[in-house]
Scaffold this active site. Sequence first.
Site, PDB file in Angstrom:
ATOM      1  N   HIS A 145      16.636  31.296  -3.983  1.00  0.00           N
ATOM      2  CA  HIS A 145      17.039  30.570  -2.780  1.00  0.00           C
ATOM      3  C   HIS A 145      18.033  31.394  -1.973  1.00  0.00           C
ATOM      4  CE1 HIS A 145      15.299  26.498  -3.061  1.00  0.00           C
ATOM      5  NE2 HIS A 145      15.052  26.926  -4.291  1.00  0.00           N
ATOM      6  N   SER A 167      12.618  27.509   4.657  1.00  0.00           N
ATOM      7  CA  SER A 167      14.081  27.596   4.638  1.00  0.00           C
ATOM      8  C   SER A 167      14.654  27.669   6.046  1.00  0.00           C
ATOM      9  CB  SER A 167      14.545  28.803   3.821  1.00  0.00           C
ATOM     10  OG  SER A 167      14.318  28.592   2.458  1.00  0.00           O
ATOM     11  N   GLU A 217      14.519  24.193   7.524  1.00  0.00           N
ATOM     12  CA  GLU A 217      15.469  23.309   6.854  1.00  0.00           C
ATOM     13  C   GLU A 217      16.892  23.601   7.312  1.00  0.00           C
ATOM     14  OE1 GLU A 217      12.482  23.090   3.016  1.00  0.00           O
ATOM     15  OE2 GLU A 217      14.271  24.329   2.893  1.00  0.00           O
ATOM     16  N   GLN A 218      17.262  24.875   7.358  1.00  0.00           N
ATOM     17  CA  GLN A 218      18.622  25.221   7.781  1.00  0.00           C
ATOM     18  C   GLN A 218      18.848  24.903   9.261  1.00  0.00           C
ATOM     19  OE1 GLN A 218      20.530  28.767   6.378  1.00  0.00           O
ATOM     20  NE2 GLN A 218      19.414  28.770   4.433  1.00  0.00           N
ATOM     21  N   PHE A 272      24.508  28.489  -3.614  1.00  0.00           N
ATOM     22  CA  PHE A 272      24.666  27.054  -3.430  1.00  0.00           C
ATOM     23  C   PHE A 272      23.363  26.500  -2.876  1.00  0.00           C
ATOM     24  CE2 PHE A 272      25.807  23.444  -0.650  1.00  0.00           C
ATOM     25  CZ  PHE A 272      26.438  22.623  -1.578  1.00  0.00           C
TER      26      PHE A 272
END
Length: 166
Positions: free
Chosen positions: A63, A80, A83-84, A115
């Site tokens: 990730h 990703s 999503e971000q 994280f």
Amino acid sequence: MISRTDFVSRFGGVFEHSPFIAERVYDAGSVTEPLTASGVHAALVAVFRAASPQERLGVLRAHPDLAGRLAISGELTEDSRKEQAGAGLDRLSPAEHARFTALNSAYVEKFGFPFIIAVKGLGKDDILSAFETRIGNGQDEEFATATAQVEKIALLRLTSMFPEAE
């Protein structure tokens, strides 16, 4: 019946850069049709949970950092990136970006993986708050939390792939 190649092509990226999970699902005969988000998720999660601790750590390490260098250089996976961006992490002020960078570094140093949080429905302040809380966790607690978040991300990704109601 969906072919192995098609199954892995379609679902191999649900767990970030970890097609081995979809491969094992297919090879175990765990694919049941009709394919549904919940059915595919259950099969993928079972394989993820059965993977060795080192393999699960590899999934966590696959990730990207939130608002990290891959995001800045445009090298995130499409999932990703979306999503971000949905959480506003592509629109941070310089001070916010510096805070994320410092937390990312401290977190990776402490836990050995980035994280991870399912950002859908969260804003940057929610994410920073979770970041600041979870960095105080112990290793085992945070590994469990991060793996649970990976499973949640997988379900969100699958749900977007199966827009019909189940």
